[in-house]
Enzyme design. Structure first.
Site, PDB file in Angstrom:
ATOM      1  N   VAL A 289       0.842  -1.189   0.000  1.00  0.00           N
ATOM      2  CA  VAL A 289       0.000   0.000   0.000  1.00  0.00           C
ATOM      3  C   VAL A 289       0.881   1.245   0.000  1.00  0.00           C
ATOM      4  CG1 VAL A 289      -1.685   1.299   1.375  1.00  0.00           C
ATOM      5  CG2 VAL A 289      -1.873  -1.193   1.197  1.00  0.00           C
ATOM      6  N   CYS A 290       0.499   2.212  -0.824  1.00  0.00           N
ATOM      7  CA  CYS A 290       1.237   3.471  -0.923  1.00  0.00           C
ATOM      8  C   CYS A 290       0.299   4.610  -0.547  1.00  0.00           C
ATOM      9  CB  CYS A 290       1.764   3.653  -2.341  1.00  0.00           C
ATOM     10  SG  CYS A 290       2.719   5.165  -2.551  1.00  0.00           S
ATOM     11  N   ILE A 291       0.317   4.969   0.745  1.00  0.00           N
ATOM     12  CA  ILE A 291      -0.434   6.136   1.209  1.00  0.00           C
ATOM     13  C   ILE A 291       0.505   6.978   2.074  1.00  0.00           C
ATOM     14  CG2 ILE A 291      -2.778   5.210   1.037  1.00  0.00           C
ATOM     15  CD1 ILE A 291      -2.678   4.530   4.010  1.00  0.00           C
TER      16      ILE A 291
END
Length: 168
Positions: free
Chosen positions: A88-90
């Site tokens: 996940v890329c947040i």
């Protein structure tokens, strides 16, 4: 924060989630390792991911909460802000401090006040509102922008598969 302190903090967060579950996800230890958690995220209502069951693994560094954990979907997922690997890329999972590329404010990045709960609520929000302007999965972002019906169809198939895999 020393190793023992981070383990105690994670233990407290786990106890809190066990006592007061939060709608939309469940989390627990993977193989009795306080630094490895199995997570099940339910696709949020009124989104393309609604009703899906998405398994993920959250891995904490021994320097938690000074450094963020990593969150990787184990279930297949098609989303602009999730790498092909499932990671996940947040913003809140990015290391603390200034962004060397200038895309994010330091206040948007990891802060030690974040908990497992705030991270997973952010991931649920990410599922509800994909950001194709800052994609981790360029193909998913491109499909979402250029051929939304195909994007929607692919996500719906993944949601169906995630539901079926829960009964395997």
């Amino acid at each position: 924060m020393a190793n023992g302190q981070s383990a105690l903090l994670l233990q407290r967060q786990l106890q809190e989630l066990t006592k007061n579950p939060v709608e939309g996800f469940s989390a627990g230890l993977a193989e009795d390792n306080i630094y490895e958690w199995d997570v099940l995220i339910v696709g949020p209502p009124n989104t393309l991911y609604e009703g899906g069951f998405f398994k993920a693994r959250m891995t904490f560094p021994e320097t938690y909460p000074m450094q963020p954990p990593k969150l990787r979907f184990i279930s297949k997922i098609w989303h602009p802000n999730v790498y092909e690997s499932g990671e996940v890329c947040i913003s809140i999972l990015h290391p603390p401090g200034e962004d060397r590329w200038g895309y994010e404010e330091a206040s948007e990045r990891w802060l030690p006040v974040h908990t497992v709960e705030t991270i997973l609520i952010s991931v649920i929000s990410m599922l509800s509102s994909p950001n194709p302007e800052s994609p981790a999965n360029i193909e998913a972002a491109k499909e979402m922008r250029d051929d939304y019906p195909a994007f929607k169809k692919r996500v719906q198939r993944i949601v169906r598969d995630s539901i079926e895999s829960c009964y395997d």
